[in-house]
Scaffold this active site. Structure first.
Site, PDB file in Angstrom:
ATOM      1  N   SER A  44      16.679 -90.699  14.657  1.00 16.36           N
ATOM      2  CA  SER A  44      17.255 -90.902  13.321  1.00 16.36           C
ATOM      3  C   SER A  44      18.108 -89.729  12.834  1.00 16.36           C
ATOM      4  O   SER A  44      18.944 -89.903  11.957  1.00 16.36           O
ATOM      5  CB  SER A  44      16.147 -91.143  12.300  1.00 16.36           C
ATOM      6  OG  SER A  44      15.237 -90.059  12.309  1.00 16.36           O
ATOM      7  N   ASP A 336      13.983 -88.748   2.108  1.00 15.84           N
ATOM      8  CA  ASP A 336      12.715 -89.488   2.128  1.00 15.84           C
ATOM      9  C   ASP A 336      11.647 -88.523   2.655  1.00 15.84           C
ATOM     10  O   ASP A 336      11.886 -87.312   2.688  1.00 15.84           O
ATOM     11  CB  ASP A 336      12.843 -90.807   2.916  1.00 15.84           C
ATOM     12  CG  ASP A 336      13.125 -90.616   4.400  1.00 15.84           C
ATOM     13  OD1 ASP A 336      12.916 -89.492   4.921  1.00 15.84           O
ATOM     14  OD2 ASP A 336      13.557 -91.585   5.053  1.00 15.84           O
ATOM     15  N   HIS A 339      13.251 -87.369   6.366  1.00 13.06           N
ATOM     16  CA  HIS A 339      14.639 -87.047   6.682  1.00 13.06           C
ATOM     17  C   HIS A 339      15.325 -86.169   5.644  1.00 13.06           C
ATOM     18  O   HIS A 339      15.200 -86.412   4.444  1.00 13.06           O
ATOM     19  CB  HIS A 339      15.428 -88.351   6.860  1.00 13.06           C
ATOM     20  CG  HIS A 339      14.851 -89.208   7.951  1.00 13.06           C
ATOM     21  ND1 HIS A 339      14.025 -90.274   7.689  1.00 13.06           N
ATOM     22  CD2 HIS A 339      14.946 -89.113   9.292  1.00 13.06           C
ATOM     23  CE1 HIS A 339      13.647 -90.813   8.847  1.00 13.06           C
ATOM     24  NE2 HIS A 339      14.188 -90.136   9.829  1.00 13.06           N
TER      25      HIS A 339
END
Ligand SMILES: *[C@@H]1O[C@H](CO)[C@@H](O)[C@H](O)[C@H]1NC(C)=O
Ligand SMILES: *[C@@H]1O[C@H](CO)[C@@H](O)[C@H](O)[C@H]1NC(C)=O
Length: 363
Positions: A44, A336, A339
């Protein structure tokens, strides 16, 4: 837009044939020098939205993700804005942002200047991707081979070879292997590996990718080290009893595992350098450590919780349009619970500029 595609990259290959045979390829074929392209593999931290096309619970193509991206578009990047690879691509003059390979609407120019094959939730351990229903590194490599065939059809074998030789390859993965697959509640690997032997196993997987890339012609490979993952808000919440907002801190043992792994990869990178091929190991660990140790210095207010929701646990679908949001994401290290915010990514990018310059100067 279709909600999901089969993971097999073959689908897109078929799509391409119909485009190329209609004779739409122009421009590029008239210039002889290969453009600089960037190819990205990993998780990610570098996935610009490939997971949008997969059936997986790891998605972020909805608000508030992307709230500070161009036109506030939630692209599937796990942040409020751009990723380090986007900043690096603009800095290198390659393109504004690196698009996801699985996007079926990419133009010829987008394809020829590079794409990301990364998939959020993935890791160097193929089992990590399997647990999340996302593209493993071998699958990403398979997509890259498909990409190569596509491009050969477009511009011919020789030019493709020149393009792949000149390109910069970036690999960013490893964190999920530790936090999901090792320490996690479902951390199967813990039962069969010690931290050093698991680190060894991951390094071996990375080596296979590097060798595959070199076999295809890669000469400039950048490996991004893992951050102090014992400092991720969700990790602190899940793996320590520090639930309260005050009195949270990094899990020191995990961060030292991260450092051990980084050292191992760095050593391996040196060994793997072949004639004419350079491998760069970039240390983002220290940059994160500096920020976390002295957040005020960097303009941050919150380190141990993210901007979205309570910031302690929300991620992917649990960080959504209904979540409470902080008023200024730039004051948060994390968007979040896992991240970084765009601002953190920008600071990491800034710290990497000397390395990026070094990579761009070499050939
Ligand atoms: C490396 O490349 C140079 C020049 O192309 C060549 O002379 C040399 O033998 C190569 N070394 C190895 C170990 O392949
Ligand atoms: C948001 O936070 C950043 C970083 O501390 C700061 O530079 C900026 O001025 C803040 N923006 C607003 C609107 O307060």
């Amino acid at each position: 837009m279709p909600t999901h595609y089969p993971i097999y990259c073959l689908h897109f290959f078929i799509l391409f044939i119909s485009v190329s045979s209609s004779g739409t390829q122009t421009g590029y074929s008239t210039s002889s020098a290969a453009k600089l392209a960037m190819f990205v593999f990993g998780d990610s931290t570098v996935d610009p939205g490939n997971n949008n096309y997969l059936q997986t619970p790891f998605k972020s193509n909805f608000p508030p993700y992307g709230q500070d991206f161009v036109n506030h578009i939630p692209t599937g990047r796990f942040s409020n804005g751009r990723l380090v690879t986007d900043f690096a691509a603009s800095y290198a003059g390659v393109k504004e942002n690196v698009p996801p390979y699985l996007d079926p609407g990419l133009s010829t120019d987008e394809l020829l200047t590079g794409v990301s094959f990364a998939s959020a939730g993935s890791g160097l351990d193929p089992l990590t991707a399997k647990l999340s229903g996302v593209m493993s590194i071998p699958k990403q490599m398979e997509c890259f081979r498909e990409y190569k065939s596509k491009v050969e059809e477009m511009i011919g074998t020789e030019r493709t070879q020149a393009l792949l030789k000149k390109a910069v390859y970036i690999i960013s993965a490893g964190t999920n292997d530790f936090i999901v697959n090792y320490y996690g509640a479902s951390g199967i690997r813990r039962y069969s590996y010690s931290i050093p032997s698991y680190s060894q196993f991951l390094t071996q997987q990375l080596q296979e990718l590097i060798e595959d890339l070199m076999d295809v012609g890669a000469r400039r490979i950048v490996i991004v080290g893992v951050p102090p993952f014992g400092c991720l808000p969700a990790v602190i919440t899940l793996y320590s009893n520090q639930i309260l907002h005050h009195k949270r801190e990094c899990i020191a043992t995990m961060s030292s595992d991260a450092q051990g792994f980084n050292q191992m990869v760095k050593q391996k990178a040196k060994e793997l350098e072949r004639n004419g091929s350079k491998i760069y190991h970039v240390d983002i660990y220290e940059t994160f450590k500096d920020i976390i140790q002295d957040p005020k210095e960097f303009g941050f207010n919150k380190v141990y919780s993210g901007c979205c929701g309570t910031g302690l646990i929300e991620l992917s679908y649990s960080c959504n349009a209904q979540s409470r949001l902080c008023s200024n994401a730039s004051e948060f290290v994390f968007f979040d619970s896992v991240h970084p915010t765009e601002r953190t990514y920008f600071l990491v990018f800034k710290a990497l500029i000397p390395t990026i310059d070094l990579v761009l100067k070499s050939d």
